[in-house]
Design a protein around this motif. Sequence first.
Motif, PDB file in Angstrom:
ATOM      1  N   ALA A 405     -48.331 -26.146 -34.709  1.00 18.65           N
ATOM      2  CA  ALA A 405     -47.846 -25.746 -36.032  1.00 18.65           C
ATOM      3  C   ALA A 405     -46.935 -26.817 -36.619  1.00 18.65           C
ATOM      4  N   GLU A 406     -46.069 -27.401 -35.775  1.00 15.10           N
ATOM      5  CA  GLU A 406     -45.196 -28.469 -36.260  1.00 15.10           C
ATOM      6  C   GLU A 406     -46.007 -29.679 -36.704  1.00 15.10           C
ATOM      7  N   ARG A 407     -47.056 -30.021 -35.933  1.00 14.46           N
ATOM      8  CA  ARG A 407     -47.912 -31.145 -36.316  1.00 14.46           C
ATOM      9  C   ARG A 407     -48.593 -30.884 -37.653  1.00 14.46           C
ATOM     10  N   MET A 408     -49.081 -29.674 -37.862  1.00 14.18           N
ATOM     11  CA  MET A 408     -49.748 -29.362 -39.116  1.00 14.18           C
ATOM     12  C   MET A 408     -48.776 -29.395 -40.295  1.00 14.18           C
ATOM     13  N   GLN A 409     -47.519 -29.030 -40.050  1.00 15.27           N
ATOM     14  CA  GLN A 409     -46.513 -29.114 -41.106  1.00 15.27           C
ATOM     15  C   GLN A 409     -46.223 -30.577 -41.449  1.00 15.27           C
ATOM     16  N   VAL A 410     -46.210 -31.461 -40.428  1.00 21.22           N
ATOM     17  CA  VAL A 410     -46.038 -32.895 -40.672  1.00 21.22           C
ATOM     18  C   VAL A 410     -47.197 -33.428 -41.504  1.00 21.22           C
ATOM     19  N   LEU A 411     -48.414 -33.023 -41.152  1.00 23.16           N
ATOM     20  CA  LEU A 411     -49.585 -33.459 -41.902  1.00 23.16           C
ATOM     21  C   LEU A 411     -49.500 -33.043 -43.364  1.00 23.16           C
ATOM     22  N   ALA A 412     -49.070 -31.799 -43.592  1.00 27.53           N
ATOM     23  CA  ALA A 412     -48.968 -31.314 -44.964  1.00 27.53           C
ATOM     24  C   ALA A 412     -47.905 -32.080 -45.740  1.00 27.53           C
ATOM     25  N   ARG A 413     -46.782 -32.379 -45.085  1.00 26.44           N
ATOM     26  CA  ARG A 413     -45.723 -33.140 -45.760  1.00 26.44           C
ATOM     27  C   ARG A 413     -46.197 -34.555 -46.089  1.00 26.44           C
ATOM     28  N   GLU A 414     -46.878 -35.207 -45.146  1.00 26.05           N
ATOM     29  CA  GLU A 414     -47.395 -36.546 -45.408  1.00 26.05           C
ATOM     30  C   GLU A 414     -48.412 -36.530 -46.542  1.00 26.05           C
TER      31      GLU A 414
END
Length: 463
Positions: A405-414
Amino acid sequence: MTLDAAEPLAIDPLLDNPGTRIIVCCGSGGVGKTTTAAALGVRAAERGRKVVVLTIDPARRLAQSMGIDSLDNTPRRVKDVEGDGELHAMMLDMKRTFDEIVEAHADPDRAKAILSNPFYQSLSAGFAGTQEYMAMEKLGQLRARDEWDLIVVDTPPSRSALDFLDAPKRLGSFLDGKFIKLLMAPAKMGGRAGMKFLNVGMSMMTGTLGKLLGGPFLHDVQTFVAAMDTMFGGFRTRADATYRLLQAPGTAFLVVAAPERDALREAAYFVERLAADDMPLAGLVLNRVHGSAAARLSAERALAAAESLEEPPDPADPSAENPAENLDERRIVDQEGGKAGDRGSSDSSPNADASHTHASHADAAGARVGIDPDQVDQDQVDPDRAGPDQESVERLTAGLLRLHAERMQVLAREQRTRDRFTALHPEVPVAEVAALPGDVHDLAGLRTIGDRLAAGGPPAGAA
């Protein structure tokens, strides 16, 4: 507008074009300019060109990654380069470059006086903008030799990417400044008139400056200015010539950035500055872009699945007897990926049923983030074992789901950050380089970066 709408940056045609003689990698500090420059140099050399990479990185990472003990102000041949080309590398020695300019443009006696002057030694070693200016001087020297097909420049790790372009003008302003002209005035006057001017007009100024700066320091400055007087014009002339070289068609700028707000804001400023100065921009290299092979599992669904694993079942909830079935109805986790049914399915006790449910839930959730349940110790999911082992599997799976979930949030922010840049500059071609699990420390790693640069597309699973 999303990044998908941006034109992809074609790296190989840029490197293969014989008309491309200079590539300048620029950007704010810490975004991977040195690695990008080195990877471009390796790829161009292995595609048949004779290349020199000029780095200004004091960390000496380029030398280590190319298998060289150390780099200095002289280009050194890099071994183990495949193909028909050649690769040389060098690291700017700011003071040595300054010394070479003095030695080349002053007679021996004056050069000796300048090189031994304490003020010159301080100026050549650390004056603001000197490193950027000397980088441009060295670039001009390399291009004038016409020995290499391609020069790749790694710009200094400045606070601002614009410092590289502004340094020659700043140094020129310093040399043309009122303070320097005032210090040069006595030497220019000469004879009794000069002495009279110094004794009458300069006494108050030198006395005041002497108190502020120290008498010996002021004397060193005056001596330096007098010795360098004939060279000041040469600095400005060469700076102007290098500036024109950067505007020439054979030069290509690559703006390097990370998918972070500050780095892309700096990249946007630099893109606008290059356009204002009529300098040729090839495109944007977006470094360290994150991806995921399980991008279909959103952050929200991963967190919901983790919470379901971590929360004890509610006896009053009718679905508590079969939480996995509940997850199916909510379409959080696809239970078809679970393999726990083959393990302990012959045990019909209540504990075995509960074990089967928990293991199926954990395996299926783990499968959605790329976990092979066969790689988990068999004893941990054996239904004949006590409850804590089964719970540990669920805790492990819940933790992995939260990491996902944290990785997907990073992807969305990028993605949002990239979209803002593309909306401002849709005309800029973009190449993305997926983040590596570790640092690049050899030629093989540089080849990997080069391959990813040439591919140019988003990493697997990027939003």
